[in-house]
Design an enzyme around this catalytic site. Structure first.
Site, PDB file in Angstrom:
ATOM      1  N   ALA A  48      18.965  32.178 -36.979  1.00  0.00           N
ATOM      2  CA  ALA A  48      19.676  32.598 -35.763  1.00  0.00           C
ATOM      3  C   ALA A  48      20.523  33.857 -35.915  1.00  0.00           C
ATOM      4  O   ALA A  48      21.207  34.243 -34.975  1.00  0.00           O
ATOM      5  CB  ALA A  48      20.587  31.454 -35.308  1.00  0.00           C
ATOM      6  N   SER A  49      20.488  34.494 -37.078  1.00  0.00           N
ATOM      7  CA  SER A  49      21.503  35.537 -37.291  1.00  0.00           C
ATOM      8  C   SER A  49      21.022  36.954 -37.019  1.00  0.00           C
ATOM      9  O   SER A  49      21.835  37.879 -36.961  1.00  0.00           O
ATOM     10  CB  SER A  49      22.055  35.440 -38.712  1.00  0.00           C
ATOM     11  OG  SER A  49      21.085  35.801 -39.666  1.00  0.00           O
ATOM     12  N   GLY A  51      17.492  39.634 -35.454  1.00  0.00           N
ATOM     13  CA  GLY A  51      16.183  39.789 -34.833  1.00  0.00           C
ATOM     14  C   GLY A  51      15.942  38.867 -33.649  1.00  0.00           C
ATOM     15  O   GLY A  51      16.807  38.670 -32.782  1.00  0.00           O
ATOM     16  N   TYR A  52      14.743  38.280 -33.639  1.00  0.00           N
ATOM     17  CA  TYR A  52      14.335  37.439 -32.509  1.00  0.00           C
ATOM     18  C   TYR A  52      15.156  36.150 -32.410  1.00  0.00           C
ATOM     19  O   TYR A  52      15.387  35.638 -31.316  1.00  0.00           O
ATOM     20  CB  TYR A  52      12.843  37.109 -32.621  1.00  0.00           C
ATOM     21  CG  TYR A  52      11.967  38.208 -32.067  1.00  0.00           C
ATOM     22  CD1 TYR A  52      12.074  38.589 -30.729  1.00  0.00           C
ATOM     23  CD2 TYR A  52      11.028  38.870 -32.856  1.00  0.00           C
ATOM     24  CE1 TYR A  52      11.275  39.584 -30.195  1.00  0.00           C
ATOM     25  CE2 TYR A  52      10.227  39.879 -32.330  1.00  0.00           C
ATOM     26  CZ  TYR A  52      10.356  40.224 -30.997  1.00  0.00           C
ATOM     27  OH  TYR A  52       9.565  41.218 -30.460  1.00  0.00           O
ATOM     28  N   PHE A  73      21.270  32.117 -43.036  1.00  0.00           N
ATOM     29  CA  PHE A  73      21.280  32.168 -44.505  1.00  0.00           C
ATOM     30  C   PHE A  73      21.922  33.487 -44.871  1.00  0.00           C
ATOM     31  O   PHE A  73      21.236  34.458 -45.173  1.00  0.00           O
ATOM     32  CB  PHE A  73      19.830  32.081 -45.003  1.00  0.00           C
ATOM     33  CG  PHE A  73      19.682  31.575 -46.407  1.00  0.00           C
ATOM     34  CD1 PHE A  73      20.615  30.731 -46.975  1.00  0.00           C
ATOM     35  CD2 PHE A  73      18.574  31.926 -47.161  1.00  0.00           C
ATOM     36  CE1 PHE A  73      20.452  30.254 -48.267  1.00  0.00           C
ATOM     37  CE2 PHE A  73      18.400  31.452 -48.453  1.00  0.00           C
ATOM     38  CZ  PHE A  73      19.342  30.612 -49.005  1.00  0.00           C
ATOM     39  N   ALA A 111      17.346  26.904 -44.697  1.00  0.00           N
ATOM     40  CA  ALA A 111      16.731  26.088 -43.644  1.00  0.00           C
ATOM     41  C   ALA A 111      15.566  25.232 -44.168  1.00  0.00           C
ATOM     42  O   ALA A 111      15.215  24.230 -43.554  1.00  0.00           O
ATOM     43  CB  ALA A 111      16.229  26.984 -42.515  1.00  0.00           C
ATOM     44  N   LEU A 138      12.308  31.770 -38.443  1.00  0.00           N
ATOM     45  CA  LEU A 138      12.558  32.173 -39.832  1.00  0.00           C
ATOM     46  C   LEU A 138      11.623  33.301 -40.236  1.00  0.00           C
ATOM     47  O   LEU A 138      10.444  33.283 -39.909  1.00  0.00           O
ATOM     48  CB  LEU A 138      12.257  31.017 -40.783  1.00  0.00           C
ATOM     49  CG  LEU A 138      13.258  29.888 -40.952  1.00  0.00           C
ATOM     50  CD1 LEU A 138      12.893  29.072 -42.181  1.00  0.00           C
ATOM     51  CD2 LEU A 138      14.671  30.415 -41.075  1.00  0.00           C
ATOM     52  N   TYR A 233      -2.167  42.699 -41.207  1.00  0.00           N
ATOM     53  CA  TYR A 233      -1.392  41.629 -40.568  1.00  0.00           C
ATOM     54  C   TYR A 233      -2.269  40.429 -40.169  1.00  0.00           C
ATOM     55  O   TYR A 233      -2.325  39.444 -40.883  1.00  0.00           O
ATOM     56  CB  TYR A 233      -0.576  42.160 -39.364  1.00  0.00           C
ATOM     57  CG  TYR A 233       0.555  41.205 -39.052  1.00  0.00           C
ATOM     58  CD1 TYR A 233       1.845  41.448 -39.501  1.00  0.00           C
ATOM     59  CD2 TYR A 233       0.310  40.001 -38.384  1.00  0.00           C
ATOM     60  CE1 TYR A 233       2.861  40.526 -39.285  1.00  0.00           C
ATOM     61  CE2 TYR A 233       1.315  39.073 -38.162  1.00  0.00           C
ATOM     62  CZ  TYR A 233       2.589  39.343 -38.605  1.00  0.00           C
ATOM     63  OH  TYR A 233       3.581  38.426 -38.403  1.00  0.00           O
TER      64      TYR A 233
HETATM   65  P1  NAD Z   1      14.615  38.863 -39.070  1.00  0.00           P
HETATM   66  O1  NAD Z   1      14.504  39.246 -40.488  1.00  0.00           O
HETATM   67  O2  NAD Z   1      15.297  39.790 -38.128  1.00  0.00           O
HETATM   68  O3  NAD Z   1      15.324  37.436 -38.913  1.00  0.00           O
HETATM   69  C1  NAD Z   1      14.976  36.346 -39.725  1.00  0.00           C
HETATM   70  C2  NAD Z   1      16.076  35.322 -39.679  1.00  0.00           C
HETATM   71  O4  NAD Z   1      15.745  34.251 -40.572  1.00  0.00           O
HETATM   72  C3  NAD Z   1      17.426  35.863 -40.150  1.00  0.00           C
HETATM   73  O5  NAD Z   1      18.432  35.358 -39.311  1.00  0.00           O
HETATM   74  C4  NAD Z   1      17.550  35.284 -41.560  1.00  0.00           C
HETATM   75  O6  NAD Z   1      18.889  35.129 -41.982  1.00  0.00           O
HETATM   76  C5  NAD Z   1      16.878  33.935 -41.368  1.00  0.00           C
HETATM   77  N1  NAD Z   1      16.452  33.321 -42.619  1.00  0.00           N
HETATM   78  C6  NAD Z   1      15.631  33.828 -43.564  1.00  0.00           C
HETATM   79  N2  NAD Z   1      15.465  32.924 -44.552  1.00  0.00           N
HETATM   80  C7  NAD Z   1      16.183  31.837 -44.222  1.00  0.00           C
HETATM   81  C8  NAD Z   1      16.406  30.574 -44.833  1.00  0.00           C
HETATM   82  N3  NAD Z   1      15.820  30.239 -45.987  1.00  0.00           N
HETATM   83  N4  NAD Z   1      17.223  29.695 -44.215  1.00  0.00           N
HETATM   84  C9  NAD Z   1      17.828  30.006 -43.024  1.00  0.00           C
HETATM   85  N5  NAD Z   1      17.639  31.187 -42.389  1.00  0.00           N
HETATM   86  C10 NAD Z   1      16.830  32.079 -42.995  1.00  0.00           C
HETATM   87  O7  NAD Z   1      13.129  38.560 -38.582  1.00  0.00           O
HETATM   88  P2  NAD Z   1      12.392  38.669 -37.187  1.00  0.00           P
HETATM   89  O8  NAD Z   1      11.576  39.901 -37.204  1.00  0.00           O
HETATM   90  O9  NAD Z   1      13.289  38.383 -36.059  1.00  0.00           O
HETATM   91  O10 NAD Z   1      11.356  37.464 -37.358  1.00  0.00           O
HETATM   92  C11 NAD Z   1      11.546  36.180 -36.790  1.00  0.00           C
HETATM   93  C12 NAD Z   1      10.187  35.607 -36.457  1.00  0.00           C
HETATM   94  O11 NAD Z   1       9.581  36.448 -35.452  1.00  0.00           O
HETATM   95  C13 NAD Z   1       9.220  35.569 -37.646  1.00  0.00           C
HETATM   96  O12 NAD Z   1       8.431  34.423 -37.554  1.00  0.00           O
HETATM   97  C14 NAD Z   1       8.364  36.810 -37.404  1.00  0.00           C
HETATM   98  O13 NAD Z   1       7.094  36.725 -38.005  1.00  0.00           O
HETATM   99  C15 NAD Z   1       8.281  36.798 -35.896  1.00  0.00           C
HETATM  100  N6  NAD Z   1       7.871  38.080 -35.275  1.00  0.00           N
HETATM  101  C16 NAD Z   1       8.448  39.254 -35.636  1.00  0.00           C
HETATM  102  C17 NAD Z   1       7.986  40.438 -35.051  1.00  0.00           C
HETATM  103  C18 NAD Z   1       8.577  41.776 -35.426  1.00  0.00           C
HETATM  104  O14 NAD Z   1       7.939  42.792 -35.157  1.00  0.00           O
HETATM  105  N7  NAD Z   1       9.743  41.828 -36.000  1.00  0.00           N
HETATM  106  C19 NAD Z   1       6.980  40.410 -34.084  1.00  0.00           C
HETATM  107  C20 NAD Z   1       6.444  39.183 -33.709  1.00  0.00           C
HETATM  108  C21 NAD Z   1       6.895  38.015 -34.317  1.00  0.00           C
END
Ligand code: NAD
Length: 392
Positions: A48-49, A51-52, A73, A111, A138, A233
């Site tokens: 939750a901290s 990105g998405y 985390f 998590a 995650l 990908y």
């Molecule tokens: P991000 O790196 O911005 O965020 C990931 C989050 O997961 C962070 O809050 C991090 O602290 C947390 N995290 C990581 N390991 C952890 C653990 N062991 N325990 C608890 N929290 C943990 O990533 P994002 O890009 O927002 O990705 C989130 C999801 O969206 C992923 O499944 C990714 O594949 C998907 N996604 C991303 C994109 C993109 O272009 N960024 C596009 C489509 C889908």
């Protein structure tokens, strides 16, 4: 201390507390400027901290008025080191939620672990009774399993070597990169980390504890992208993990009564995770240029608001032929992908700014760490220790 960005490869090792706070505030202001969402009221966001996941938590709380529990985390700062940006984002989120009387608590830990699952379940039972939504967002490089085995995910192909254009964002120079093929073992590890197993473990644990409302919704995030990036990908090791995630949604729907599981295929955006994928940052820079020109560019918060407001809680949930929600609908539009592909073929070191929005990429990258926010004095001393109220 005065905090400046320190970029090493594709991460920034510092983050700015007030900048992160300003970015969280900007996302909150965005959803509050839009019509409210009549959706879930008690929401767990895993990851939750940033990105998405962060954008999902903000949308649930500030567009839907939901109570939220976030699993993060992240690291607290000290006098010499800044906290991680996810830490500052969460501190700011809780501050703004409290100001509006919204319940918001956070669990900081791994998590994947049973301990964190139990801690979250205890919190739900004590404070909320049951929850009606679970977001699984995650993005992790590794996972420690129950027996202590550490699994590491890789970003490789599943065929032979693959060579394509890439960009060194620092020098803004194009070059070729060759991505090698993952071994079967590496693919297995990547699926273990980024596939659906842990998502299902969460649902299983929540269900066993009777912590899910009947009709609860759970959503995990995925990516598909155009054929241009498929080798690295969609058809790569990470794509295998995402295929497993998609299969897991079906399993959750069949195995757990009263749970509606979805995979939402989101747009490619600059986040800490996507910056690490070869080839993809150049694709994103070109995509940004085209979508900004066409006026339909979105960041995480616009995507997540649209997901909640229009797709998940706007009536019947629209699904593609394989049962997925498509938030990449605008990215994948034929006219946009045609322009991306033309630009990809024409781009060279002589015309890079004509075809790629490198400045836009960097702006988003710095914003992930709280740099570049409007109204923040980056030359001023700032307090690097921030409290997350529910953790103190
Ligand atoms: P991000 O790196 O911005 O965020 C990931 C989050 O997961 C962070 O809050 C991090 O602290 C947390 N995290 C990581 N390991 C952890 C653990 N062991 N325990 C608890 N929290 C943990 O990533 P994002 O890009 O927002 O990705 C989130 C999801 O969206 C992923 O499944 C990714 O594949 C998907 N996604 C991303 C994109 C993109 O272009 N960024 C596009 C489509 C889908």
């Amino acid at each position: 201390m005065v905090v400046k960005p320190k970029v090493r490869g594709f991460i920034c090792t510092t983050s700015h507390p007030e900048g992160c706070r300003a970015e969280v505030k900007a996302q909150i202001d965005y959803v509050k400027s839009k019509p409210r969402t009549d959706g879930a009221k008690k929401v767990l966001v895993i990851g939750a901290s940033m990105g998405y996941g962060l954008a999902s938590r903000i949308t649930a709380a500030f567009s839907g008025g939901a109570a939220t529990i976030g699993v993060i985390f992240d690291k607290q700062g000290d006098e010499k080191r800044t906290a991680s940006s996810g830490w500052y984002n969460t501190a700011a989120f809780e501050e703004f939620a409290a100001a509006e009387g919204l319940y918001a608590k956070t669990v900081n830990g791994d998590a994947y672990s049973e301990a964190v699952k139990n801690q979250v379940i205890d919190m739900i039972k004590k404070d909320l009774g049951k929850i009606d939504m679970v977001i699984y967002s995650l993005a992790a490089p590794r996972r420690t399993d129950k027996d202590g085995t550490v699994y590491t995910s890789v970003l490789k192909t599943t065929g032979g070597d693959y060579t394509n254009k890439t960009i060194d964002l620092k020098t803004r120079q194009l070059s070729e990169v060759t991505v090698t093929a993952a071994t079967d073992e590496e693919i297995r590890h990547t699926v273990k980390v980024m596939g659906g197993e842990d998502w299902k473990d969460w649902i299983k644990a929540l269900k066993a504890a009777d912590a899910l409302d009947d009709g609860a919704v759970t959503v995990a995030y995925s990516y598909i992208g155009p054929s241009l990036t498929h080798s690295i990908y969609f058809d790569g090791s990470i794509g295998r993990a995402k295929a497993h995630l998609h299969k897991t949604a079906d399993e959750i729907n069949t195995e757990f009564d009263g749970v509606n599981a979805y995979v939402s295929v989101n747009k490619a955006l600059v986040t800490q995770s996507s910056a690490a994928i070869p080839v993809v940052p150049l694709y994103i820079s070109i995509l940004y240029k085209i979508m900004k020109k066409k006026g339909n560019h979105e960041g995480c918060i616009e995507q997540m608001y649209r997901l909640f407001n229009e797709k998940l809680f706007g009536g019947d949930v629209p699904l593609d032929s394989e049962g997925r929600i498509r938030m990449d609908d605008w990215e994948m539009r034929e006219d946009i992908q045609k322009e991306v592909s033309d630009a990809w073929n024409k781009i060279s070191n002589d015309n890079i700014n004509e075809y790629a929005d490198i400045d836009g990429y960097w702006d988003d990258f710095y914003k992930l760490f709280g740099f570049g926010a409007v109204g923040v004095d980056y030359d001023a001393e700032t307090e690097t220790i921030a409290e997350i109220p529910s953790l103190s």
